[in-house]
Design a protein around this motif. Structure first.
Motif, short mmCIF file in Angstrom:
data_model
loop_
_atom_site.label_atom_id
_atom_site.label_comp_id
_atom_site.label_asym_id
_atom_site.label_seq_id
_atom_site.Cartn_x
_atom_site.Cartn_y
_atom_site.Cartn_z
N GLN A 89 -2.84 0.27 33.21
CA GLN A 89 -4.24 0.15 33.85
C GLN A 89 -5.00 -0.62 33.16
O GLN A 89 -5.75 -1.28 33.62
CB GLN A 89 -4.69 1.76 34.04
N GLU A 149 -1.22 -6.22 44.61
CA GLU A 149 -2.58 -6.02 45.39
C GLU A 149 -3.34 -7.47 45.43
O GLU A 149 -2.95 -8.32 44.65
CB GLU A 149 -3.51 -4.92 44.63
N LEU A 189 -10.85 -2.19 44.02
CA LEU A 189 -10.49 -1.29 45.24
C LEU A 189 -9.06 -1.57 45.68
O LEU A 189 -8.37 -0.62 46.09
CB LEU A 189 -11.35 -1.81 46.39
N ALA A 190 -8.67 -2.87 45.65
CA ALA A 190 -7.38 -3.23 45.87
C ALA A 190 -6.24 -2.53 45.03
O ALA A 190 -5.23 -2.13 45.60
CB ALA A 190 -7.11 -4.82 46.10
N HIS A 192 -6.62 0.17 43.22
CA HIS A 192 -6.82 1.73 43.63
C HIS A 192 -6.09 1.98 44.72
O HIS A 192 -5.09 3.17 44.83
CB HIS A 192 -7.98 1.98 43.50
N HIS A 193 -6.24 1.20 45.92
CA HIS A 193 -5.72 1.71 47.04
C HIS A 193 -4.37 0.91 47.49
O HIS A 193 -3.95 1.17 48.58
CB HIS A 193 -6.69 1.43 48.37
N LYS A 194 -4.03 0.20 46.67
CA LYS A 194 -2.49 -0.67 46.78
C LYS A 194 -2.63 -1.57 48.08
O LYS A 194 -1.85 -1.64 48.86
CB LYS A 194 -1.46 0.34 46.93
N TRP A 195 -3.79 -2.10 48.51
CA TRP A 195 -3.95 -3.20 49.42
C TRP A 195 -3.10 -4.37 49.09
O TRP A 195 -3.37 -5.03 48.21
CB TRP A 195 -5.56 -3.24 49.55
#
Length: 204
Positions: A89, A149, A189-190, A192-195
Motif C-alpha cells: 500500500q 484501478e 478512492l479508485a 480503495h474501491h477497486k474502480w
C-alpha cells in the motif's frame, strides 16, 4: 510564483523518486539500479513532455532536481534498511502523490506557454504517467497505466479541474491545490474501491 512552481516540481520529483526506489527495493536491485529507477521515475514524464512541447528540458540547467532525487533515495534507503520490507500500500500511495503533483505541473506548464486546454490535459497525463511507465518497464512489470484501478483517468480529471478553474479569477495556488487534491482523491478512492474500466469479459 515561478519559485512556487519550482518547489512543487521538486516535491513531485522527490515523491516519484521515492516510488522508484521502493520498486527497486522490491526487485532486489543493486545501488546503480536504484539510482536509475528512481531517476527515470522522477524525470521521465517531464522530459517527454518538454520534448513534445519543444521547450528546454527542465532539468538540463538545474541541478536541484538531481539533489532532490538524491535526498529522496537516501531517505528511502535509510527507511528500507531499518524496516527491511515495505507494505504494498505504501508503494501505491507514494505513486498516487507523485501522480497528483506531476499531472498538475504538466497542465500548468503547457498552459503557461499558450497551449489549449486539451493539449494541456494531455501533457498532464504524460507528465504524471510516463515516468511510472518507464519505471515499470525497466522493472519488468505491466505499467500501472495499462491495468488496475483508474490511473491516467485521474490525471485527466485533475487536468479538467485545473483548466476549468483557470478560467475563473482564482489565485493560481488555489487552482493547483484543488487540481492536485482532485487527482489524488480520485486515485485513492479508485484504489480503495477497486474502480476499473472493463471493456472485455475476463474469467475470474
Amino acid at each position: 510564483m515561478t519559485e512556487l512552481f519550482h518547489w512543487f516540481d521538486l516535491l513531485g520529483v522527490m515523491v516519484f523518486a521515492i516510488s522508484g526506489t521502493l520498486i527497486a527495493h522490491s526487485k532486489h536491485m543493486d545501488g546503480f539500479g536504484v539510482v536509475v529507477l528512481a531517476t527515470v521515475t522522477a524525470i521521465g514524464g517531464g522530459t517527454l513532455r518538454d520534448i513534445i512541447l519543444d521547450i528546454p528540458v527542465f532539468w538540463l540547467h538545474d541541478a536541484s532536481y538531481f539533489i532532490a532525487i538524491g535526498v529522496a533515495i537516501m531517505i528511502s534507503v535509510y527507511f528500507l534498511n531499518r524496516h527491511k520490507q515495505i507494505p504494498q500500500q505504501m508503494l501505491q500511495i507514494a505513486d498516487a502523490f507523485g501522480l497528483a503533483f506531476f499531472a498538475v505541473m504538466g497542465v500548468q506548464k503547457a498552459l503557461s506557454i499558450g497551449m489549449p486546454d486539451t493539449t494541456a490535459i494531455i501533457m498532464g497525463v504524460i507528465t504524471g504517467c510516463f515516468g511510472g511507465v518507464i519505471r515499470d518497464v525497466l522493472a519488468g512489470d505491466m505499467p500501472l497505466l495499462l491495468k488496475g484501478e483508474l490511473y491516467a483517468i485521474t490525471c485527466i480529471f485533475g487536468g479538467i479541474v485545473y483548466t476549468q478553474l483557470s478560467h475563473w479569477a482564482l489565485p493560481v495556488e488555489v487552482i493547483m491545490v484543488c487540481a492536485m487534491s482532485a487527482t489524488l482523491g480520485l486515485r485513492l478512492l479508485a484504489m480503495h474501491h477497486k474502480w476499473v474500466i472493463h471493456i472485455f469479459k475476463y474469467p475470474e
